[in-house]
Scaffold this motif. Structure first.
Motif: not given
Length: 245
Positions: A7-13, A54-58, A77-85
């Motif tokens: 759902d999102y991409i985040a840049k981490l250093v 985010g929920p439900p994972y967290s 029933k909250t859809p799980q969000k995913h983030m690409k690091l």
């Protein structure tokens, strides 16, 4: 056409002195392995991993009732969000410092890494943090990571920086959290990256990023079925086993 697996991409250093294990932490997270021999990073190296946020994972466990029994399970029933690091592993040598600073721009998160068996690397984290905050977005999420925990858990105990010292530094400098890791054993490696990812997700929900501006360090998925829909081997969600992750 299938939608992207994120759902999102985040840049981490990953920043810190040379030899602290930044590359080993990245490899452990992205490929699930440890290599005792690793070439010195020149400039920057890259990796990526898709993680649930985010929920439900967290979601926190349901607290017990007054009688001591847990509440009956509730259907979430909250859809799980995913983030690409998108992980940028930067060189720690002073020779490359002017180059690596340029990679701080557009980062939404940072792991500031030192070696708990080398006090000098801890003494330098303030300089690294000052460089980061001078260049990166003011809202960048930073955690302090004390790596090589495995070397403090043996009978020899090579630790030179106490947990209390590092936690006090974290509080004084407004850093989110201190985590001790071992890239060798994998201990707390996912926890360190996930803590940053979860805070970034909280900031997304708080509206702190412009998801259409690549300079914000976070972006939403591209068009359905676009380039973002492909899941490479090194991008399995957390919790899966087998393969490289």
């Amino acid at each position: 056409m299938s939608s992207p697996p994120w759902d999102y991409i985040a840049k981490l250093v990953c920043i810190g002195d040379s030899g602290c294990g930044k590359s080993s932490l990245t490899i452990r997270l992205c490929e699930g392995r440890f290599s005792p021999q690793h070439d010195v990073t020149i400039g920057v190296e890259f990796g990526s991993r898709i993680v649930p946020v985010g929920p439900p994972y967290s979601k926190s466990p349901t607290p017990p009732t007054e009688g001591g029994l847990p509440e009956p399970p509730r259907v979430d029933k909250t859809p799980q969000k995913h983030m690409k690091l998108s992980l940028w592993d930067t060189a720690g040598q002073e020779t490359y410092k002017s180059v690596t600073r340029s990679y701080f721009r557009g980062a939404s998160g940072a792991l500031l890494v030192f070696d708990i068996t080398r006090k000098a690397t801890f003494d330098h984290v303030t300089d690294w943090l000052n460089d980061l905050r001078a260049i990166a977005d003011p809202d960048i999420v930073v955690i302090l990571v004390g790596n090589k925990l495995d070397q403090a858990q043996t009978s020899e105990n090579k630790r030179e920086v106490t947990q209390q010292e590092a936690e006090e530094w974290t509080r004084r400098n407004g850093v989110l959290q201190y985590v001790e890791t071992s890239a060798k054993s994998g201990e707390n490696v996912e926890e360190a990256f996930m803590r940053v990812a979860e805070r970034i997700f909280e900031n997304i929900n708080a509206g702190k990023y412009d998801l259409n501006d690549r300079r914000s360090g976070v972006k939403g998925p591209g068009p359905r079925g676009g380039n973002g829909a492909r899941l490479s081997v090194s991008e399995k969600p957390v919790g899966q086993t087998g393969g490289c992750c």
